[in-house]
Design a protein around this motif. Structure first.
Motif: not given
Length: 75
Positions: A32-36, A40-46, A50-57
């Protein structure tokens, strides 16, 4: 690292000592955090930071993020 999209973002934040989330995101899952934040519509690789880390779908099923990659910074 690969995490479940349903994992609570606040738990990940606490585990890695990251700055707290805004009030309106504190109960969100990673998916939900990534989508927000993508707005828009989330795709693989989005990705989102978050601070010093990267979140990837990493994996999406039926339009829903089911796996999230977590990348730590290099030391």
């Amino acid at each position: 690292f690969v995490l479940d999209g349903d994992a609570r973002a606040a738990d990940v934040i606490a585990a890695y000592g990251l700055p707290p989330l805004p009030d309106d995101e504190r109960t969100a899952s990673l998916a939900a955090l990534i989508a927000r934040r993508v707005h828009g519509r989330v795709v693989v690789g989005d990705t989102v930071r978050l601070g010093r880390v990267t979140l990837t779908a990493r994996r999406i099923e039926a339009g829903r993020i089911v796996e999230v990659g977590l990348k730590l910074p290099r030391r």
